[in-house]
Write a protein that holds these residues in place. Structure first.
Motif, PDB file in Angstrom:
ATOM      1  N   GLN A  38      44.983  47.623  32.876  1.00  0.00           N
ATOM      2  CA  GLN A  38      43.795  48.355  33.287  1.00  0.00           C
ATOM      3  C   GLN A  38      42.821  47.428  34.002  1.00  0.00           C
ATOM      4  OE1 GLN A  38      41.178  49.932  30.193  1.00  0.00           O
ATOM      5  NE2 GLN A  38      40.686  51.714  31.434  1.00  0.00           N
ATOM      6  N   PHE A  39      42.426  47.856  35.204  1.00  0.00           N
ATOM      7  CA  PHE A  39      41.396  47.152  35.944  1.00  0.00           C
ATOM      8  C   PHE A  39      40.058  47.823  35.668  1.00  0.00           C
ATOM      9  CE2 PHE A  39      44.005  44.192  38.105  1.00  0.00           C
ATOM     10  CZ  PHE A  39      45.208  44.821  38.362  1.00  0.00           C
ATOM     11  N   PRO A  40      38.958  47.086  35.822  1.00  0.00           N
ATOM     12  CA  PRO A  40      37.639  47.660  35.511  1.00  0.00           C
ATOM     13  C   PRO A  40      37.382  48.956  36.256  1.00  0.00           C
ATOM     14  CG  PRO A  40      37.464  45.290  35.831  1.00  0.00           C
ATOM     15  CD  PRO A  40      38.865  45.659  36.216  1.00  0.00           C
ATOM     16  N   SER A  85      44.908  39.369  36.748  1.00  0.00           N
ATOM     17  CA  SER A  85      43.700  39.365  35.919  1.00  0.00           C
ATOM     18  C   SER A  85      43.262  40.800  35.668  1.00  0.00           C
ATOM     19  CB  SER A  85      42.580  38.579  36.605  1.00  0.00           C
ATOM     20  OG  SER A  85      42.951  37.222  36.765  1.00  0.00           O
ATOM     21  N   ALA A  86      43.300  41.204  34.411  1.00  0.00           N
ATOM     22  CA  ALA A  86      43.031  42.594  34.029  1.00  0.00           C
ATOM     23  C   ALA A  86      43.012  42.653  32.504  1.00  0.00           C
ATOM     24  CB  ALA A  86      44.118  43.528  34.572  1.00  0.00           C
ATOM     25  N   THR A  87      42.804  43.843  31.985  1.00  0.00           N
ATOM     26  CA  THR A  87      42.926  44.055  30.539  1.00  0.00           C
ATOM     27  C   THR A  87      44.266  44.711  30.257  1.00  0.00           C
ATOM     28  OG1 THR A  87      40.537  44.277  30.287  1.00  0.00           O
ATOM     29  CG2 THR A  87      41.906  45.119  28.503  1.00  0.00           C
ATOM     30  N   TYR A  88      44.966  44.198  29.286  1.00  0.00           N
ATOM     31  CA  TYR A  88      46.294  44.699  28.930  1.00  0.00           C
ATOM     32  C   TYR A  88      46.249  45.325  27.540  1.00  0.00           C
ATOM     33  CZ  TYR A  88      47.899  42.182  33.000  1.00  0.00           C
ATOM     34  OH  TYR A  88      48.078  41.760  34.299  1.00  0.00           O
ATOM     35  N   PHE A  89      46.856  46.479  27.433  1.00  0.00           N
ATOM     36  CA  PHE A  89      46.922  47.182  26.162  1.00  0.00           C
ATOM     37  C   PHE A  89      48.379  47.431  25.781  1.00  0.00           C
ATOM     38  CE2 PHE A  89      42.523  48.276  25.511  1.00  0.00           C
ATOM     39  CZ  PHE A  89      41.984  48.370  26.783  1.00  0.00           C
ATOM     40  N   GLY A 107      43.455  45.545  22.961  1.00  0.00           N
ATOM     41  CA  GLY A 107      43.309  45.074  24.329  1.00  0.00           C
ATOM     42  C   GLY A 107      43.190  43.561  24.434  1.00  0.00           C
ATOM     43  N   THR A 108      43.702  43.011  25.531  1.00  0.00           N
ATOM     44  CA  THR A 108      43.601  41.583  25.826  1.00  0.00           C
ATOM     45  C   THR A 108      43.112  41.425  27.253  1.00  0.00           C
ATOM     46  OG1 THR A 108      45.417  40.980  24.342  1.00  0.00           O
ATOM     47  CG2 THR A 108      44.883  39.422  26.115  1.00  0.00           C
TER      48      THR A 108
ATOM     49  N   GLN B  38      36.701  55.720  26.048  1.00  0.00           N
ATOM     50  CA  GLN B  38      36.744  54.262  26.031  1.00  0.00           C
ATOM     51  C   GLN B  38      35.340  53.710  26.242  1.00  0.00           C
ATOM     52  OE1 GLN B  38      38.921  52.323  29.251  1.00  0.00           O
ATOM     53  NE2 GLN B  38      39.561  50.678  27.884  1.00  0.00           N
ATOM     54  N   PHE B  39      34.819  53.016  25.229  1.00  0.00           N
ATOM     55  CA  PHE B  39      33.531  52.352  25.357  1.00  0.00           C
ATOM     56  C   PHE B  39      33.752  50.989  26.004  1.00  0.00           C
ATOM     57  CE2 PHE B  39      31.010  55.506  23.460  1.00  0.00           C
ATOM     58  CZ  PHE B  39      31.708  56.057  22.400  1.00  0.00           C
ATOM     59  N   PRO B  40      32.702  50.418  26.612  1.00  0.00           N
ATOM     60  CA  PRO B  40      32.852  49.150  27.342  1.00  0.00           C
ATOM     61  C   PRO B  40      33.529  48.076  26.504  1.00  0.00           C
ATOM     62  CG  PRO B  40      30.708  50.083  27.779  1.00  0.00           C
ATOM     63  CD  PRO B  40      31.323  50.946  26.714  1.00  0.00           C
ATOM     64  N   LYS B  41      34.507  47.444  27.102  1.00  0.00           N
ATOM     65  CA  LYS B  41      35.251  46.329  26.504  1.00  0.00           C
ATOM     66  C   LYS B  41      35.937  46.728  25.192  1.00  0.00           C
ATOM     67  CE  LYS B  41      32.342  42.786  28.614  1.00  0.00           C
ATOM     68  NZ  LYS B  41      33.277  42.583  29.724  1.00  0.00           N
TER      69      LYS B  41
END
Lengths: 114, 115
Positions: A38-40, A85-89, A107-108, B38-41
């Motif tokens: 997931q990207f912002p 560079s992203a968040t991985y679930f 998430g990471t 989904q809340f921030p972070k």
């Protein structure tokens, strides 16, 4: 029982290195284990998924390793790039068809330095 | 191209108003739709599951009268946040599920900000 625990919370890797993210679960009824990127400001996108009848699955630079007896699975990103560079679930579900309810890990956040 | 769309992509509203978010599957029939918040972070938390033509099943702790879900057709599901308050500000994401293993997609998400 329904939890999926993910670690680390954040990860910094140099370009070209290997990124490793781990997940553990309790419910042995889970039968589908996907990883999402997931990207912002965007929705998650499926990267790769595995079923418990195989121990490893590889797609390009992404590999899932699955240890059924330990109830753990991990994502390996080979030759990591700044674009990774992203968040991985990680996630798990019972039934991957139209009844599949995904339970997500925490998430990471991965940062790949140039 | 995108197989699941959400509208609007972002919305800002005043406290007390209701907001409707649409989720459409573009290339296949979505027999099941899942709504996440989904809340921030933070991770994605499942709010409810809906099957076409049936009432939605809500997760524990999610108020069904506040988060109204309608899945009237195989291509459209809506989530209405009624009497929204600042604590409802979040990123809402739908996930569609069809009849085959490959027909599972997340929407791009809707950012809701309640002032």
């Amino acid at each position: 029982q329904q939890q999926v625990k993910q670690s680390p919370q954040s990860l910094i890797v140099q370009k070209g290195g290997i990124s490793i993210i781990n997940c553990a679960y309790e419910n042995t009824a889970f039968d589908y284990f996907p990883w999402y990127q997931q990207f912002p400001g965007k929705g998650p996108a499926l990267l790769i998924a595995i079923r418990p009848d195989v121990s490893e699955k590889k797609e390009g630079r992404f590999t899932i390793s699955f240890n059924k007896s330990a109830k753990q699975f991990s994502l390996h990103i080979m030759d990591s790039q700044p674009g990774d560079s992203a968040t991985y679930f990680c996630a798990a579900s019972i039934g991957s068809g139209n009844t599949g309810k995904l339970i997500f890990g925490q998430g990471t956040t991965l940062q790949v330095k140039p | 191209g995108a197989v699941v769309s959400q509208h609007p992509s972002w919305v800002i509203c005043k406290s007390g108003t209701s907001v409707k978010i649409e989720c459409r599957s573009l290339d296949f029939q979505a027999t099941t739709m899942f709504w996440y918040r989904q809340f921030p972070k933070q991770s994605l938390m499942l709010m409810a599951t809906s099957n076409e033509g049936s009432k939605a099943t809500y997760e524990q702790g999610v108020e069904k009268d506040k988060f109204l879900i309608n899945h009237a057709s195989l291509t459209l599901s809506t989530l209405t946040v009624t009497s929204a308050h600042p604590e409802d500000s979040s990123f809402y994401i739908c996930r569609t599920s069809g009849s085959s293993y490959n027909e599972q997609f997340f929407g791009p998400g809707t950012r809701l900000t309640v002032l």
